[in-house]
Design an enzyme around this catalytic site. Structure first.
Site, PDB file in Angstrom:
ATOM      1  N   ARG A 219       2.900   7.876  -6.448  1.00 47.11           N
ATOM      2  CA  ARG A 219       2.233   6.866  -7.563  1.00 47.11           C
ATOM      3  C   ARG A 219       3.418   6.049  -7.972  1.00 47.11           C
ATOM      4  O   ARG A 219       4.334   6.904  -8.407  1.00 47.11           O
ATOM      5  CB  ARG A 219       1.439   7.895  -8.463  1.00 47.11           C
TER       6      ARG A 219
ATOM      7  N   GLU B 185       0.657  -2.787  -8.810  1.00 44.98           N
ATOM      8  CA  GLU B 185       0.637  -3.386  -7.586  1.00 44.98           C
ATOM      9  C   GLU B 185      -0.271  -4.477  -7.440  1.00 44.98           C
ATOM     10  O   GLU B 185      -1.356  -4.389  -7.966  1.00 44.98           O
ATOM     11  CB  GLU B 185       0.148  -2.312  -6.683  1.00 44.98           C
TER      12      GLU B 185
ATOM     13  N   HIS C 293       1.876   0.312  -0.092  1.00 41.15           N
ATOM     14  CA  HIS C 293       0.964   1.187  -0.261  1.00 41.15           C
ATOM     15  C   HIS C 293       0.192   1.435   1.007  1.00 41.15           C
ATOM     16  O   HIS C 293      -1.068   1.548   1.110  1.00 41.15           O
ATOM     17  CB  HIS C 293       0.036   0.959  -1.349  1.00 41.15           C
TER      18      HIS C 293
END
Length: 316
Positions: free
Chosen positions: A234, A263, A282
């Site tokens: 994370r 993000e 990601h």
């Protein structure tokens, strides 16, 4: 009639989700929500909401049908207000086991690339035509390298299994793990000792108030000089400004980051201009098989919700 909605997704199709809605003769709708207002409108009156990154705030949860279920695609559910869900009687589930091997593969590949300094060699050849092997500096063998795992959940354990194959010595820290493990378990130590001893640190912890900016100025200073960092967990675990500063000085030799806070990674992020950072979007979870498993398992959870059965992976 029951109602099933997908608030947002990045998978390309929703055949599993559509099929479970059809199985229960439920109305089905797919959306691409990014804001709270969009999410509130999309989930209004829904019995089941599949959620990727849309903000499931208290107003969004309150718009659901009483007793509804939210299913978060993936392991983390920090975009869901779990406390509000509990108070509103909304069940929340995640899918924690769809891509363990894929994320572990990505994290391990990133660690190996950093430790073997592949990007350093690649950049030297592209910029200067050639280089000597020693131009990258001292390069310990894997057998002489210590890797520290912060978190030993399913993914952390899967990374450990991969690292053992290469002969690394592996340390681990996890407040919820039994430190009296077997001979094939990592060596459990406290976080300060792990940071001081590890040539590489890989993060596998959830985002909680206790882990927010876990890798910040204090703990970065504790890291072994010249160590490398991998984060596939994370983005909120890492203080970006503090890490960028350590990367500039060389205290942290390199980092491989798949997750960020926020993000997408902002255009003006200091990480973008650093040559010793490997960036991925990601994507650690991503493979053809893992995506299909994620949506299939989420749809199976929706079937349990629509049938009034206990959920397999309820978190609230």
């Amino acid at each position: 009639m029951s109602r099933v909605v997908v608030t947002d997704q990045a998978f390309g199709d929703v055949r599993h989700e559509r099929a479970v809605a059809a199985r229960f003769a439920a109305d089905f709708a797919e959306h691409h929500c990014t804001t709270e207002d969009e999410t509130v409108g999309a989930v209004r009156g829904a019995d089941v909401a599949f959620v990727n990154f849309a903000p499931m705030t208290r107003p969004a949860l309150a718009a659901l049908k009483p007793g509804a279920t939210v299913i978060r695609y993936g392991i983390g559910y920090d975009n869901v207000d779990v406390s509000a869900a509990r108070s509103l009687g909304v069940r929340v589930a995640n899918v924690p086991d769809y891509g363990t091997d894929t994320v572990a593969d990505h994290a391990t590949a990133a660690l190996l690339a950093l430790l073997r300094r592949l990007s350093v060699y690649d950049r030297a050849i592209r910029d200067h035509g050639w280089c000597a092997p020693g131009d990258a500096g001292p390069l310990p063998s894997f057998a002489a390298t210590t890797v520290g795992l912060v978190g030993t959940g399913q993914i952390g354990r899967a990374v450990h299994a991969r690292l053992r194959t290469f002969g690394f010595h592996v340390l681990a820290t996890d407040p919820f793990a039994d430190p009296a493990g077997g001979p094939e378990d990592p060596e459990f130590v406290a976080l300060p000792e792990l940071l001081a001893r590890s040539h590489a640190v890989s993060l596998h912890a959830p985002a909680t108030p206790d882990t927010h900016h876990l890798i910040g100025p204090r703990n970065i200073a504790r890291m072994r000089p010249g160590a490398v960092l991998v984060n596939t967990s994370r983005g909120a675990l890492v203080d970006t400004a503090a890490l960028a500063a350590a990367l500039r000085t060389g205290h942290v030799a390199a980092a491989a980051l798949d997750v960020f806070d926020p993000e997408p990674l902002p255009a003006d992020s200091p990480l973008r201009g650093l040559p010793n950072v490997l960036l991925t979007p990601h994507a650690a979870f991503y493979s053809t098989e893992s995506l299909d498993a994620l949506q299939r398992l989420a749809a199976d959870e929706a079937a349990r919700a629509l049938a009034g059965e206990p959920l397999r992976c309820q978190v609230a």
